[in-house]
Motif scaffolding. Sequence first.
Motif, PDB file in Angstrom:
ATOM      1  N   THR A  46       8.643  17.781  15.165  1.00 17.45           N
ATOM      2  CA  THR A  46       8.234  19.191  15.119  1.00 17.45           C
ATOM      3  C   THR A  46       8.276  19.751  13.694  1.00 17.45           C
ATOM      4  OG1 THR A  46      10.525  19.897  15.571  1.00 17.45           O
ATOM      5  CG2 THR A  46       9.041  19.635  17.470  1.00 17.45           C
ATOM      6  N   THR A  47       8.974  19.104  12.786  1.00 17.63           N
ATOM      7  CA  THR A  47       9.079  19.581  11.390  1.00 17.63           C
ATOM      8  C   THR A  47       8.053  18.929  10.480  1.00 17.63           C
ATOM      9  OG1 THR A  47      10.724  17.883  10.851  1.00 17.63           O
ATOM     10  CG2 THR A  47      11.548  19.995  11.707  1.00 17.63           C
ATOM     11  N   LYS A  48       7.201  18.065  11.025  1.00 17.81           N
ATOM     12  CA  LYS A  48       6.224  17.348  10.209  1.00 17.81           C
ATOM     13  C   LYS A  48       4.811  17.848  10.497  1.00 17.81           C
ATOM     14  CE  LYS A  48       9.010  13.127   9.983  1.00 17.81           C
ATOM     15  NZ  LYS A  48       9.042  11.670  10.245  1.00 17.81           N
ATOM     16  N   PRO A  49       3.928  17.746   9.474  1.00 22.01           N
ATOM     17  CA  PRO A  49       2.521  18.128   9.690  1.00 22.01           C
ATOM     18  C   PRO A  49       1.896  17.230  10.761  1.00 22.01           C
ATOM     19  CG  PRO A  49       3.009  17.884   7.351  1.00 22.01           C
ATOM     20  CD  PRO A  49       4.190  17.349   8.085  1.00 22.01           C
ATOM     21  N   ASN A  50       1.056  17.851  11.600  1.00 21.94           N
ATOM     22  CA  ASN A  50       0.390  17.119  12.688  1.00 21.94           C
ATOM     23  C   ASN A  50       1.386  16.376  13.581  1.00 21.94           C
ATOM     24  OD1 ASN A  50      -2.217  17.885  11.718  1.00 21.94           O
ATOM     25  ND2 ASN A  50      -2.114  16.231  10.196  1.00 21.94           N
ATOM     26  N   GLY A  51       2.550  16.974  13.690  1.00 28.59           N
ATOM     27  CA  GLY A  51       3.586  16.316  14.503  1.00 28.59           C
ATOM     28  C   GLY A  51       3.242  16.267  15.980  1.00 28.59           C
ATOM     29  N   TRP A  52       2.395  17.245  16.416  1.00 20.82           N
ATOM     30  CA  TRP A  52       2.062  17.291  17.845  1.00 20.82           C
ATOM     31  C   TRP A  52       1.374  16.007  18.312  1.00 20.82           C
ATOM     32  CZ3 TRP A  52       3.448  19.421  22.087  1.00 20.82           C
ATOM     33  CH2 TRP A  52       2.635  19.363  23.215  1.00 20.82           C
ATOM     34  N   ASN A  53       0.554  15.421  17.442  1.00 22.44           N
ATOM     35  CA  ASN A  53      -0.150  14.188  17.805  1.00 22.44           C
ATOM     36  C   ASN A  53       0.832  13.053  18.099  1.00 22.44           C
ATOM     37  OD1 ASN A  53      -2.619  15.452  17.469  1.00 22.44           O
ATOM     38  ND2 ASN A  53      -2.766  14.873  15.296  1.00 22.44           N
ATOM     39  N   SER A  54       1.952  13.084  17.436  1.00 21.96           N
ATOM     40  CA  SER A  54       2.977  12.056  17.694  1.00 21.96           C
ATOM     41  C   SER A  54       3.871  12.423  18.875  1.00 21.96           C
ATOM     42  CB  SER A  54       3.851  11.868  16.448  1.00 21.96           C
ATOM     43  OG  SER A  54       3.079  11.467  15.343  1.00 21.96           O
ATOM     44  N   LEU A  59       6.003  12.520  24.996  1.00 24.54           N
ATOM     45  CA  LEU A  59       6.123  13.295  26.227  1.00 24.54           C
ATOM     46  C   LEU A  59       5.637  12.501  27.438  1.00 24.54           C
ATOM     47  CD1 LEU A  59       4.977  16.844  25.022  1.00 24.54           C
ATOM     48  CD2 LEU A  59       7.311  16.094  25.581  1.00 24.54           C
ATOM     49  N   GLY A  60       4.528  11.757  27.237  1.00 28.82           N
ATOM     50  CA  GLY A  60       4.019  10.910  28.320  1.00 28.82           C
ATOM     51  C   GLY A  60       5.040   9.847  28.723  1.00 28.82           C
ATOM     52  N   ILE A  61       5.646   9.208  27.711  1.00 31.84           N
ATOM     53  CA  ILE A  61       6.680   8.197  28.004  1.00 31.84           C
ATOM     54  C   ILE A  61       7.864   8.844  28.733  1.00 31.84           C
ATOM     55  CG2 ILE A  61       8.335   6.608  26.947  1.00 31.84           C
ATOM     56  CD1 ILE A  61       6.294   6.187  24.692  1.00 31.84           C
ATOM     57  N   TYR A  62       8.219  10.044  28.251  1.00 33.78           N
ATOM     58  CA  TYR A  62       9.340  10.759  28.862  1.00 33.78           C
ATOM     59  C   TYR A  62       9.071  11.014  30.353  1.00 33.78           C
ATOM     60  CZ  TYR A  62      13.280  14.044  28.999  1.00 33.78           C
ATOM     61  OH  TYR A  62      14.472  14.662  29.267  1.00 33.78           O
ATOM     62  N   LEU A  63       7.830  11.475  30.670  1.00 32.17           N
ATOM     63  CA  LEU A  63       7.482  11.793  32.053  1.00 32.17           C
ATOM     64  C   LEU A  63       7.483  10.544  32.924  1.00 32.17           C
ATOM     65  CD1 LEU A  63       6.563  13.871  34.134  1.00 32.17           C
ATOM     66  CD2 LEU A  63       4.199  13.477  33.393  1.00 32.17           C
ATOM     67  N   VAL A  64       6.931   9.449  32.400  1.00 33.09           N
ATOM     68  CA  VAL A  64       6.898   8.191  33.168  1.00 33.09           C
ATOM     69  C   VAL A  64       8.315   7.715  33.462  1.00 33.09           C
ATOM     70  CG1 VAL A  64       6.283   5.749  33.076  1.00 33.09           C
ATOM     71  CG2 VAL A  64       4.637   7.488  32.339  1.00 33.09           C
ATOM     72  N   LEU A  65       9.176   7.766  32.439  1.00 32.09           N
ATOM     73  CA  LEU A  65      10.560   7.334  32.630  1.00 32.09           C
ATOM     74  C   LEU A  65      11.291   8.236  33.622  1.00 32.09           C
ATOM     75  CD1 LEU A  65      11.653   6.404  28.992  1.00 32.09           C
ATOM     76  CD2 LEU A  65      11.093   4.859  30.868  1.00 32.09           C
TER      77      LEU A  65
END
Length: 579
Positions: A46-54, A59-65
């Motif tokens: 969240t503190t890096k430029p274009n961090g949302w793409n990473s 988030l997808g991995i988090y939801l699957v887990l």
Amino acid sequence: MGTLVRASAYLAPYKPQLAAAFGFILLFTLCSLAFPFLMGKIIDFTTKPNGWNSIVPLLGIYLVLLIVRSLAQMTRNNLIQTTGMRVTCDLRVSIFSHLQKLSLKFYEERQTGRIVARVIDDSVSIHTLVTGASVTLFSDLFTALGVLIWLFYINWQLAFVSVILAPLLIVNYRWHRRRMRFESRRHIRNWHRVVGFLNERVANNRVVRAFATEDEEEESFRTGIQADYGHFNRVVWRNTLLLTAAEFLSGFGQFVAIAFGAWFLCRHIDGFTPGKLFAFLGYLTMLYTPIVRIVESNAVIQKGVTAMEKVFALLDTKPHIPENDNLPEFPRMKGTVEFRNVSFGYRIGQATLDRVSFTVQPGEMIALVGPSGAGKSTIITLLARFYDPTAGEIVIDDKFITGYNVQSVRRQIGIVMQDSILFSGTLEENIRYGRPEATHEEVIAAAKAANAHEFISQLRQGYGSRVGERGVSISGGQRQRIAIARVLLKDPRILILDEATSALDSQSEKLIQDATEKLMRNRTAIVIAHRLSTVVNANRILVMEKGRVVDIGSHAELLARPGLYRDLYQLQFSDRAAA
């Protein structure tokens, strides 16, 4: 540990289910270990430029887990709970099976409520050990090990400072464990006394009401409950001390981690980021929380182990009559019974029977008479092999009964006890108890022979009428006639009537006597009675006094000579004349 190892034998048939459950425990743990790491990464991005793409893939991995962990948890719990209950059922059957092998002496020395508590309450302890200990201990142990690896991976210096307090948790646990086990034993022992008291008073409520002792019984029960409350409070207080110390140590560990982590961030230690601090604190919570849960489960585990000790103590109780499943079946009896210098005492040094000898031929009816405590009922107790003689031998058809399977002997002996017990169920089920394969017509024939058919037919549901526990919904005389019908349907070679007509009125007694005289033909019959009028037609009468046979003869022979029999006869009939 010995108790736990022994309890594990009941888990052996369910190794596949338990292995699968532990696999899902491991899967659940691995999924849980990934969450703090993912959260730390998300915070740093969240503190890096274009961090949302990473962040989106994370988030997808988090939801699957999260979904996988939920499914693993659901499957794990279902497997553990169903397997735990299956093991509990097996243990209960094992206890009940063992109870069937124990002698009358075992039951005479123990309260019914305590025995029932072993089957109902204490057996649940193995379910607690399976479902609680397995899920909590194994899951939390896996979690703690994985967390330690992650903590040292993130920052070994901070990890070392944070986990240095962990040994204190173990010291705290060991300090309280032995004391808690002692308190748990006292609590369970007192509780079983309360359950035994309650069972006796409920079963014998008529006696309580007859003597108007409700207030005294209530006070006794209240005293037992108050004692249980005190014992329980001591267990709770010991567990509270343990948990409080554990919570404080875990909270202090987090305090140390926050202080040092903040200092690392403020000093801009190379490679240490807010995300790593967040992940570290998350893992630290996952470390201390399982340890606290393990400590918290100690009370449950100790209680379960204590209960299992009680169960295994019962299972280790040896039958008074030795195991004889491998002994041969007793062949079809002809009915010759012989006592050869038989002596017996319920207690050491107190002889109930003293060198008793007599022989009964097939088809012969003998009567045992004498004052109370003379040993009459002990004769049939030994013949049915509820106990074995302390000296002498009992022989049926020239065969020592100790050399044959005890059930095969009892199946050919029919006994009508003085206090006839019926089971809750229908009248037909109670009559058929001795021979479950009997037809309805055979049941009716036995009831007619016992003069029970008439009163049964007058009931609204006839033979399908249900009786309460111990047959309390019908009269004493009716219970006695049902018990006689039950024995007649069994068609035994040896028939024993222990005060069989004591609960009947004069009219019913005469009818029963007429029926049993016909049915005792070609059978060995032993009759015990205080009413001497019921044994007038016996082939021989054995007069007993102080555990010995003091005279033998027919009614006419005994009445013609001075002796105990004539004294008893004159006393009994003079009392009736006076009445």
